[in-house]
Design a protein around this motif. Structure first.
Motif, PDB file in Angstrom:
ATOM      1  N   CYS A  72      -6.961 -15.830  40.835  1.00 20.02           N
ATOM      2  CA  CYS A  72      -5.502 -15.833  40.737  1.00 20.02           C
ATOM      3  C   CYS A  72      -5.073 -14.383  40.534  1.00 20.02           C
ATOM      4  O   CYS A  72      -5.443 -13.747  39.545  1.00 20.02           O
ATOM      5  CB  CYS A  72      -5.052 -16.703  39.569  1.00 20.02           C
ATOM      6  N   VAL A  73      -4.329 -13.875  41.501  1.00 19.07           N
ATOM      7  CA  VAL A  73      -4.025 -12.440  41.524  1.00 19.07           C
ATOM      8  C   VAL A  73      -2.515 -12.206  41.517  1.00 19.07           C
ATOM      9  O   VAL A  73      -1.737 -13.037  41.983  1.00 19.07           O
ATOM     10  CB  VAL A  73      -4.655 -11.772  42.757  1.00 19.07           C
ATOM     11  N   TYR A  74      -2.136 -11.038  40.982  1.00 14.71           N
ATOM     12  CA  TYR A  74      -0.715 -10.732  40.815  1.00 14.71           C
ATOM     13  C   TYR A  74      -0.310  -9.396  41.420  1.00 14.71           C
ATOM     14  O   TYR A  74       0.865  -9.046  41.397  1.00 14.71           O
ATOM     15  CB  TYR A  74      -0.374 -10.700  39.318  1.00 14.71           C
TER      16      TYR A  74
ATOM     17  N   TYR B  24      -8.123 -17.512  47.013  1.00 15.73           N
ATOM     18  CA  TYR B  24      -7.101 -16.871  46.192  1.00 15.73           C
ATOM     19  C   TYR B  24      -6.046 -17.870  45.740  1.00 15.73           C
ATOM     20  O   TYR B  24      -5.706 -18.805  46.462  1.00 15.73           O
ATOM     21  CB  TYR B  24      -6.424 -15.740  46.965  1.00 15.73           C
ATOM     22  N   LYS B  25      -5.561 -17.631  44.547  1.00 19.97           N
ATOM     23  CA  LYS B  25      -4.402 -18.366  44.035  1.00 19.97           C
ATOM     24  C   LYS B  25      -3.250 -17.379  43.922  1.00 19.97           C
ATOM     25  O   LYS B  25      -3.389 -16.294  43.360  1.00 19.97           O
ATOM     26  CB  LYS B  25      -4.736 -18.948  42.652  1.00 19.97           C
ATOM     27  N   ILE B  26      -2.117 -17.763  44.510  1.00 16.17           N
ATOM     28  CA  ILE B  26      -0.893 -16.978  44.343  1.00 16.17           C
ATOM     29  C   ILE B  26      -0.008 -17.721  43.359  1.00 16.17           C
ATOM     30  O   ILE B  26       0.402 -18.863  43.613  1.00 16.17           O
ATOM     31  CB  ILE B  26      -0.158 -16.777  45.679  1.00 16.17           C
ATOM     32  N   HIS B  27       0.252 -17.109  42.247  1.00 19.54           N
ATOM     33  CA  HIS B  27       1.072 -17.714  41.204  1.00 19.54           C
ATOM     34  C   HIS B  27       2.509 -17.861  41.689  1.00 19.54           C
ATOM     35  O   HIS B  27       2.972 -17.083  42.535  1.00 19.54           O
ATOM     36  CB  HIS B  27       1.022 -16.852  39.937  1.00 19.54           C
ATOM     37  N   ALA B  28       3.203 -18.853  41.157  1.00 10.70           N
ATOM     38  CA  ALA B  28       4.600 -19.060  41.543  1.00 10.70           C
ATOM     39  C   ALA B  28       5.458 -17.833  41.253  1.00 10.70           C
ATOM     40  O   ALA B  28       6.501 -17.629  41.889  1.00 10.70           O
ATOM     41  CB  ALA B  28       5.167 -20.287  40.818  1.00 10.70           C
TER      42      ALA B  28
ATOM     43  N   PHE C  65     -10.508 -17.604  38.049  1.00  4.98           N
ATOM     44  CA  PHE C  65     -10.330 -16.416  37.224  1.00  4.98           C
ATOM     45  C   PHE C  65      -8.914 -15.875  37.441  1.00  4.98           C
ATOM     46  O   PHE C  65      -8.461 -15.785  38.585  1.00  4.98           O
ATOM     47  CB  PHE C  65     -11.318 -15.312  37.616  1.00  4.98           C
ATOM     48  N   GLN C  66      -8.255 -15.485  36.379  1.00  7.38           N
ATOM     49  CA  GLN C  66      -6.989 -14.768  36.518  1.00  7.38           C
ATOM     50  C   GLN C  66      -7.302 -13.274  36.376  1.00  7.38           C
ATOM     51  O   GLN C  66      -7.560 -12.782  35.278  1.00  7.38           O
ATOM     52  CB  GLN C  66      -5.987 -15.224  35.464  1.00  7.38           C
ATOM     53  N   VAL C  67      -7.276 -12.584  37.519  1.00  5.65           N
ATOM     54  CA  VAL C  67      -7.666 -11.170  37.560  1.00  5.65           C
ATOM     55  C   VAL C  67      -6.401 -10.321  37.635  1.00  5.65           C
ATOM     56  O   VAL C  67      -5.680 -10.343  38.632  1.00  5.65           O
ATOM     57  CB  VAL C  67      -8.581 -10.894  38.773  1.00  5.65           C
ATOM     58  N   TRP C  68      -6.147  -9.571  36.568  1.00  8.92           N
ATOM     59  CA  TRP C  68      -4.915  -8.789  36.504  1.00  8.92           C
ATOM     60  C   TRP C  68      -5.094  -7.623  35.526  1.00  8.92           C
ATOM     61  O   TRP C  68      -6.060  -7.577  34.766  1.00  8.92           O
ATOM     62  CB  TRP C  68      -3.736  -9.642  36.050  1.00  8.92           C
TER      63      TRP C  68
END
Length: 333
Positions: A88-90, A106-110, A40-43
């Motif tokens: 995926c969190v920002y 967790y995914k940390i975006h580039a 999931f991209q949670v933002w």
């Protein structure tokens, strides 16, 4: 830590179009295909992009509310309990929210590779961190890993790949994944963003998996033909199911890399294909076997291999042997 089995992440991204019903279809497709995780991209748009960006309103219109994410997480847990949930969190507020609802990793975006607040907040969760390294320098990667390690012993996976809607195969550097894995001793995964309408959407990740990269992230949508957000690299549910099956089949064929006992198929193949020593012509009882009396041919069953001719040569026969019959140790005096 390196994993030795395929780990397939279904990346929902923005394919839900801001609709819970569509998100559930994607979750069902991921779980039904046998993926290991849904991402999931949670933002919130205000924490991701400036308001005067031409993409701001687009993102704002598809932004899922917090209660909708809770609904989707509970839906996943209830219907697909074996499906891990990666967020995926920002931003810090989204990280805190994801901790409250209990995501698995967790995914940390580039985009946040050099963002100390996001790095620290994710590190403090002590959950696995999928660190995206697309279009990043070695120095940026090194500093991000050191930052995470200074605050946590969490497992780190390095995720190579980037989205160019779609990404051309000419833009990739797949061998870099092996180098970076050896450099840091970490699991490296591949984030595929190839054109989903082309065959490379299947064979390129298959080639990556064949290289020993076991973590594959693949975009998944409800219907690519509608050309919604993030559709360019996303597989349809039926395609994604075929994709997961393909990777799992390759995994079975790839084996362990170590010698093992022959399976039944290999035994059958040896019996069929291996040559054995047989009589070149009729041989009489009491005659002395010479090398030109023998020939190596495929027989109906396995006998003495060709390299055992020295064991037979010069020995006398106990019985008559017909042309092309096996010559065995039991036949010799």
């Amino acid at each position: 830590m390196n994993i030795d089995k395929p780990y397939i992440i279904a990346e929902m991204a923005c394919s839900h179009e801001g609709q819970v019903a569509l998100a559930k279809k994607i979750i069902d497709a991921a779980g039904g295909a046998g993926a290991n995780a849904i991402q999931f991209q949670v933002w919130t748009a205000d924490e991701v992009i400036v308001r005067h960006s031409p993409d701001y309103n687009k993102l704002k219109n598809i932004e899922l509310k917090r209660e909708e994410w809770v609904c989707l997480l509970n839906y996943t847990r209830d219907n697909w309990p074996n499906l891990s949930i990666i967020a995926c969190v920002y931003d810090e507020e989204s990280i805190n929210f994801c901790e409250k609802i209990g995501v698995d990793a967790y995914k940390i975006h580039a985009a946040d590779l050099s963002n100390p607040k996001v790095l620290s907040s994710v590190a403090r969760t002590n959950k696995r961190i999928d660190l995206s390294i697309g279009a990043a320098t070695l120095n940026e990667i090194d500093l991000a890993i050191k930052h995470l390690r200074s605050e946590s012993d969490s497992t780190i996976w390095l995720m190579y790949g980037y989205q160019l809607f779609p990404t051309s195969v000419n833009s990739l550097n797949l061998e870099f994944m092996k180098k970076i894995s050896n450099l840091y001793g970490l699991t490296v995964g591949y984030q595929d963003h190839c054109d989903a309408d082309k065959d490379e959407a299947f064979w390129l990740p298959a080639a990556v998996f064949g290289m020993g990269i076991n973590v594959i992230e693949k975009h998944l949508t409800h219907d690519r033909s509608l050309k919604g957000l993030d559709h360019e690299s996303a597989l349809n549910p039926s395609e994604f199911k075929k994709f997961v099956s393909m990777i799992n089949t390759i995994s079975i064929s790839r084996g362990s890399g170590s010698p093992r006992e022959f399976n039944e198929d290999e035994k059958k193949y040896r019996k069929y294909s291996r040559k054995s020593l047989v009589a070149r012509h009729d041989l009489n009882q009491g005659s002395e076997v010479k090398s030109n009396d023998l020939i190596a041919l495929r027989a109906l069953k396995l006998g003495l291999p060709p390299d055992s001719i020295a064991m037979i040569e010069g020995k006398k026969l106990k019985k008559d042997i017909l042309v092309h019959d096996l010559v065995t140790i039991e036949d010799l005096q």
